[in-house]
Design a protein around this motif. Structure first.
Motif, mmCIF file in Angstrom:
data_model
loop_
_atom_site.group_PDB
_atom_site.id
_atom_site.type_symbol
_atom_site.label_atom_id
_atom_site.label_comp_id
_atom_site.label_asym_id
_atom_site.label_seq_id
_atom_site.Cartn_x
_atom_site.Cartn_y
_atom_site.Cartn_z
ATOM 1 N N THR A 65 -21.912 -66.027 -50.804
ATOM 2 C CA THR A 65 -20.472 -66.067 -50.546
ATOM 3 C C THR A 65 -20.173 -66.904 -49.305
ATOM 4 O OG1 THR A 65 -20.601 -63.970 -49.353
ATOM 5 C CG2 THR A 65 -19.987 -63.874 -51.681
ATOM 6 N N GLY A 66 -20.992 -66.741 -48.266
ATOM 7 C CA GLY A 66 -20.829 -67.563 -47.066
ATOM 8 C C GLY A 66 -21.101 -69.024 -47.340
ATOM 9 N N ILE A 67 -22.100 -69.273 -48.160
ATOM 10 C CA ILE A 67 -22.427 -70.657 -48.509
ATOM 11 C C ILE A 67 -21.296 -71.273 -49.327
ATOM 12 C CG2 ILE A 67 -24.005 -72.078 -49.875
ATOM 13 C CD1 ILE A 67 -26.230 -70.093 -49.014
ATOM 14 N N LEU A 68 -20.757 -70.492 -50.265
ATOM 15 C CA LEU A 68 -19.668 -71.018 -51.088
ATOM 16 C C LEU A 68 -18.421 -71.302 -50.267
ATOM 17 C CD1 LEU A 68 -20.037 -68.915 -54.345
ATOM 18 C CD2 LEU A 68 -20.600 -71.325 -53.997
ATOM 19 N N SER A 69 -18.121 -70.464 -49.282
ATOM 20 C CA SER A 69 -16.945 -70.740 -48.440
ATOM 21 C C SER A 69 -17.167 -71.998 -47.601
ATOM 22 C CB SER A 69 -16.610 -69.536 -47.559
ATOM 23 O OG SER A 69 -17.621 -69.320 -46.609
ATOM 24 N N ALA A 70 -18.382 -72.207 -47.135
ATOM 25 C CA ALA A 70 -18.690 -73.437 -46.395
ATOM 26 C C ALA A 70 -18.589 -74.654 -47.308
ATOM 27 C CB ALA A 70 -20.079 -73.346 -45.777
ATOM 28 N N MET A 71 -19.009 -74.487 -48.554
ATOM 29 C CA MET A 71 -18.905 -75.589 -49.516
ATOM 30 C C MET A 71 -17.436 -75.915 -49.809
ATOM 31 S SD MET A 71 -21.729 -76.858 -50.255
ATOM 32 C CE MET A 71 -23.420 -76.465 -49.924
ATOM 33 N N GLU A 72 -16.592 -74.904 -49.861
ATOM 34 C CA GLU A 72 -15.163 -75.152 -50.052
ATOM 35 C C GLU A 72 -14.585 -75.946 -48.886
ATOM 36 O OE1 GLU A 72 -12.945 -74.652 -52.536
ATOM 37 O OE2 GLU A 72 -14.695 -74.107 -53.737
ATOM 38 N N LYS A 73 -15.050 -75.637 -47.680
ATOM 39 C CA LYS A 73 -14.593 -76.382 -46.507
ATOM 40 C C LYS A 73 -15.070 -77.836 -46.596
ATOM 41 C CE LYS A 73 -14.278 -74.310 -42.505
ATOM 42 N NZ LYS A 73 -14.605 -73.704 -41.197
ATOM 43 N N LEU A 74 -16.319 -78.038 -47.015
ATOM 44 C CA LEU A 74 -16.836 -79.397 -47.213
ATOM 45 C C LEU A 74 -16.031 -80.136 -48.273
ATOM 46 C CD1 LEU A 74 -20.718 -79.009 -47.158
ATOM 47 C CD2 LEU A 74 -19.336 -80.388 -45.627
ATOM 48 N N ARG A 75 -15.688 -79.406 -49.322
ATOM 49 C CA ARG A 75 -14.904 -79.988 -50.400
ATOM 50 C C ARG A 75 -13.558 -80.491 -49.885
ATOM 51 N NH1 ARG A 75 -13.314 -76.653 -55.783
ATOM 52 N NH2 ARG A 75 -12.129 -78.300 -56.760
ATOM 53 N N GLY A 76 -12.965 -79.754 -48.963
ATOM 54 C CA GLY A 76 -11.720 -80.196 -48.357
ATOM 55 C C GLY A 76 -11.880 -81.480 -47.568
ATOM 56 N N TYR A 77 -13.021 -81.644 -46.911
ATOM 57 C CA TYR A 77 -13.275 -82.861 -46.150
ATOM 58 C C TYR A 77 -13.504 -84.071 -47.061
ATOM 59 C CZ TYR A 77 -13.990 -79.879 -42.049
ATOM 60 O OH TYR A 77 -13.829 -78.977 -41.033
ATOM 61 N N LEU A 78 -14.047 -83.819 -48.235
ATOM 62 C CA LEU A 78 -14.384 -84.914 -49.141
ATOM 63 C C LEU A 78 -13.193 -85.394 -49.971
ATOM 64 C CD1 LEU A 78 -17.867 -83.711 -50.395
ATOM 65 C CD2 LEU A 78 -17.390 -85.539 -48.777
ATOM 66 N N LYS A 79 -12.085 -84.711 -49.878
ATOM 67 C CA LYS A 79 -10.859 -85.026 -50.608
ATOM 68 C C LYS A 79 -11.126 -84.987 -52.118
ATOM 69 C CE LYS A 79 -8.752 -87.399 -46.811
ATOM 70 N NZ LYS A 79 -8.605 -86.370 -45.928
ATOM 71 N N ASP A 80 -11.042 -86.116 -52.805
ATOM 72 C CA ASP A 80 -11.165 -86.122 -54.267
ATOM 73 C C ASP A 80 -12.564 -86.494 -54.752
ATOM 74 O OD1 ASP A 80 -8.547 -85.382 -54.646
ATOM 75 O OD2 ASP A 80 -7.826 -87.453 -54.601
ATOM 76 N N ASN A 81 -13.448 -86.876 -53.866
ATOM 77 C CA ASN A 81 -14.773 -87.310 -54.283
ATOM 78 C C ASN A 81 -15.771 -86.157 -54.144
ATOM 79 O OD1 ASN A 81 -16.943 -88.767 -55.060
ATOM 80 N ND2 ASN A 81 -16.817 -90.288 -53.430
ATOM 81 N N TYR A 82 -15.882 -85.368 -55.208
ATOM 82 C CA TYR A 82 -16.763 -84.197 -55.193
ATOM 83 C C TYR A 82 -18.172 -84.509 -55.700
ATOM 84 C CZ TYR A 82 -12.204 -81.940 -55.005
ATOM 85 O OH TYR A 82 -10.939 -81.574 -54.671
ATOM 86 N N SER A 83 -18.398 -85.721 -56.141
ATOM 87 C CA SER A 83 -19.684 -86.025 -56.759
ATOM 88 C C SER A 83 -20.840 -85.855 -55.778
ATOM 89 C CB SER A 83 -19.685 -87.434 -57.349
ATOM 90 O OG SER A 83 -19.466 -88.391 -56.331
ATOM 91 N N TYR A 84 -20.618 -86.183 -54.510
ATOM 92 C CA TYR A 84 -21.692 -86.031 -53.528
ATOM 93 C C TYR A 84 -22.011 -84.557 -53.283
ATOM 94 C CZ TYR A 84 -20.792 -90.938 -52.656
ATOM 95 O OH TYR A 84 -20.625 -92.285 -52.803
ATOM 96 N N LEU A 85 -20.990 -83.733 -53.268
ATOM 97 C CA LEU A 85 -21.203 -82.293 -53.102
ATOM 98 C C LEU A 85 -21.926 -81.718 -54.310
ATOM 99 C CD1 LEU A 85 -20.686 -79.882 -51.251
ATOM 100 C CD2 LEU A 85 -18.507 -79.549 -52.415
ATOM 101 N N THR A 86 -21.608 -82.201 -55.493
ATOM 102 C CA THR A 86 -22.288 -81.763 -56.708
ATOM 103 C C THR A 86 -23.765 -82.124 -56.651
ATOM 104 O OG1 THR A 86 -20.244 -82.066 -57.948
ATOM 105 C CG2 THR A 86 -22.268 -81.930 -59.217
ATOM 106 N N VAL A 87 -24.059 -83.323 -56.200
ATOM 107 C CA VAL A 87 -25.455 -83.756 -56.080
ATOM 108 C C VAL A 87 -26.199 -82.869 -55.082
ATOM 109 C CG1 VAL A 87 -26.943 -85.645 -55.277
ATOM 110 C CG2 VAL A 87 -25.023 -86.126 -56.788
ATOM 111 N N LEU A 88 -25.547 -82.583 -53.972
ATOM 112 C CA LEU A 88 -26.160 -81.727 -52.957
ATOM 113 C C LEU A 88 -26.461 -80.336 -53.513
ATOM 114 C CD1 LEU A 88 -26.976 -81.189 -49.971
ATOM 115 C CD2 LEU A 88 -24.615 -80.457 -49.621
ATOM 116 N N LEU A 89 -25.505 -79.754 -54.204
ATOM 117 C CA LEU A 89 -25.696 -78.420 -54.768
ATOM 118 C C LEU A 89 -26.790 -78.404 -55.833
ATOM 119 C CD1 LEU A 89 -22.038 -77.120 -55.018
ATOM 120 C CD2 LEU A 89 -23.815 -76.378 -53.445
#
Length: 145
Positions: A65-89
């Motif tokens: 849950t803590g990791i997912l909330s941090a990922m949501e914050k990262l997602r906000g920083y990445l704006k519309d480009n989520y592909s890098y976050l997907t690769v990381l996950l």
């Protein structure tokens, strides 16, 4: 940032020390139970080792849950480009899954299978990261070319 009990925003230092001690004790107790049983019947030692791994894994699930909330914050920083976050996950998930499976294979005495699982995991991570590498190379080429 100092971690205090109850502080849910303490992501920098990760798991609190006492929780790590508990996890370590579960592992040690599992080993102390598995080793004598392994000499009696090898299957029982493997069953206990797998059960201890599952208990520790279940305990680790509470941190998602803590990791997912941090990922949501990262997602906000990445704006519309989520592909890098997907690769990381995908890479992190594959790493944990392969490590978990390889550890169980090693405990069962099948080091060869464990090595193959680790190799396939590394190849999967390399393949997953290729789009990021290609995008980086294209960006460099467009700047210099």
């Amino acid at each position: 940032m100092k971690c205090v009990p109850g502080n849910t925003k303490c992501l920098a230092s990760g798991v609190k020390t006492m929780e790590m001690v508990k996890i370590g004790l579960v592992g040690i107790i599992g080993i102390l139970l598995a080793v004598p049983l392994r000499s009696y019947k090898a299957e029982y030692g493997i069953y206990i080792a797998v059960a201890v791994c599952l208990v520790i894994f279940g305990y680790a699930m509470q941190y998602f849950t803590g990791i997912l909330s941090a990922m949501e914050k990262l997602r906000g920083y990445l704006k519309d480009n989520y592909s890098y976050l997907t690769v990381l996950l995908k890479a992190v998930g594959a790493t944990y899954a392969c490590e978990f499976c390889a550890g169980i294979c090693k405990d069962a005495g099948y080091g060869g299978i464990a090595g193959q699982v680790e190799m396939v995991g590394k190849l999967y991570i390399l393949l997953t990261g290729m789009p990021v590498l290609m995008a980086l190379l294209e960006s460099i080429q467009s700047i210099t070319g």
